[in-house]
Design a protein around this motif. Structure first.
Motif, PDB file in Angstrom:
ATOM      1  N   VAL A 184       0.819  -1.218   0.000  1.00 15.74           N
ATOM      2  CA  VAL A 184       0.000   0.000   0.000  1.00 15.74           C
ATOM      3  C   VAL A 184       0.849   1.262   0.000  1.00 15.74           C
ATOM      4  O   VAL A 184       0.376   2.324  -0.387  1.00 15.74           O
ATOM      5  N   ASP A 185       2.075   1.160   0.459  1.00 17.65           N
ATOM      6  CA  ASP A 185       3.059   2.231   0.331  1.00 17.65           C
ATOM      7  C   ASP A 185       4.433   1.583   0.530  1.00 17.65           C
ATOM      8  O   ASP A 185       4.495   0.410   0.888  1.00 17.65           O
TER       9      ASP A 185
ATOM     10  N   TYR B 190      -7.579   1.597   0.763  1.00 22.05           N
ATOM     11  CA  TYR B 190      -6.678   1.695   1.908  1.00 22.05           C
ATOM     12  C   TYR B 190      -6.924   3.004   2.642  1.00 22.05           C
ATOM     13  O   TYR B 190      -6.818   4.090   2.066  1.00 22.05           O
ATOM     14  N   HIS B 191      -7.272   2.898   3.908  1.00 24.04           N
ATOM     15  CA  HIS B 191      -7.516   4.061   4.765  1.00 24.04           C
ATOM     16  C   HIS B 191      -6.173   4.480   5.373  1.00 24.04           C
ATOM     17  O   HIS B 191      -5.653   3.798   6.265  1.00 24.04           O
ATOM     18  N   ILE B 192      -5.628   5.580   4.886  1.00 22.44           N
ATOM     19  CA  ILE B 192      -4.294   6.015   5.268  1.00 22.44           C
ATOM     20  C   ILE B 192      -4.168   6.214   6.777  1.00 22.44           C
ATOM     21  O   ILE B 192      -3.206   5.743   7.394  1.00 22.44           O
TER      22      ILE B 192
ATOM     23  N   LEU C 176      -7.253  -1.921   5.419  1.00 18.96           N
ATOM     24  CA  LEU C 176      -7.336  -2.270   4.006  1.00 18.96           C
ATOM     25  C   LEU C 176      -8.625  -3.037   3.785  1.00 18.96           C
ATOM     26  O   LEU C 176      -8.926  -3.976   4.526  1.00 18.96           O
TER      27      LEU C 176
ATOM     28  N   ILE D  58      -5.221   0.089  -5.972  1.00 18.23           N
ATOM     29  CA  ILE D  58      -5.314   0.454  -4.558  1.00 18.23           C
ATOM     30  C   ILE D  58      -5.743   1.914  -4.509  1.00 18.23           C
ATOM     31  O   ILE D  58      -5.041   2.797  -5.009  1.00 18.23           O
TER      32      ILE D  58
ATOM     33  N   ARG E 137      -6.257   4.941  -2.181  1.00 13.71           N
ATOM     34  CA  ARG E 137      -5.886   5.423  -0.850  1.00 13.71           C
ATOM     35  C   ARG E 137      -6.799   6.578  -0.474  1.00 13.71           C
ATOM     36  O   ARG E 137      -6.969   7.513  -1.261  1.00 13.71           O
TER      37      ARG E 137
ATOM     38  N   LYS F 102      -8.367   9.332   2.730  1.00 13.11           N
ATOM     39  CA  LYS F 102      -8.164  10.008   4.012  1.00 13.11           C
ATOM     40  C   LYS F 102      -9.431  10.779   4.316  1.00 13.11           C
ATOM     41  O   LYS F 102     -10.231  11.041   3.407  1.00 13.11           O
TER      42      LYS F 102
END
Length: 144
Positions: free
Chosen positions: A83-84, A101-103, A108, A136, A138, A140
């Motif tokens: 994811v990063d 993906y919730h930073i 996930l 993916i 991402r 926020k």
């Protein structure tokens, strides 16, 4: 979308059979890790595996966890989801799908493949075919 944050359950005998089907020698540590992973769909990091195993006081080293997860992914039992550059999950859902993906929370979630449309792909060299596409997204919290 689905998010699996539960502790799946699977019998040791089923894990042993699964490992053997994939050409993996079922050592005690591999079976312990398999029991933790293969009872249902989930996204889990190597550190989470280590923490869950340590919570049960099972003697599995960090190197063994990383090596086993890598082996399971290589043999097609898990998908690696990066994811990063500093965060990788192992996904037990092998069906085609994408991720949200919730930073901030590090959660996930699965997104059904049908919920993502890719209108165009680049032209590939003649000797290549697409093996897969992983999206993916991402997210926020929205700025207020």
């Amino acid at each position: 979308m689905t998010n699996s944050v539960h502790q799946p359950k699977i019998e040791r005998a089923a894990v042993i059979a699964l490992l053997r089907e994939h050409g993996i020698t079922p050592t005690q540590q591999r079976v312990e890790i398999g029991c933790l992973l293969f009872g249902g769909h989930q996204h889990i990091s190597a550190d989470q595996v280590l923490t869950r195993l340590s919570g049960g006081r099972r003697g599995v080293s960090k190197a063994t966890v990383y090596n086993t997860l890598g082996l399971f992914a290589e043999k097609g039992l898990l998908r690696e989801v990066v994811v990063d550059p500093t965060k990788m999950f192992f996904d037990t859902n092998l069906d085609p799908h994408h991720h949200l993906y919730h930073i901030e929370s590090g959660v996930l979630e699965d997104i059904e493949a049908a919920d993502v449309t890719i209108n165009r792909m680049p032209t590939l060299p003649d000797a290549f075919d697409v093996a897969g596409v992983d999206v993916i997204i991402r997210v926020k919290p929205a700025a207020r």
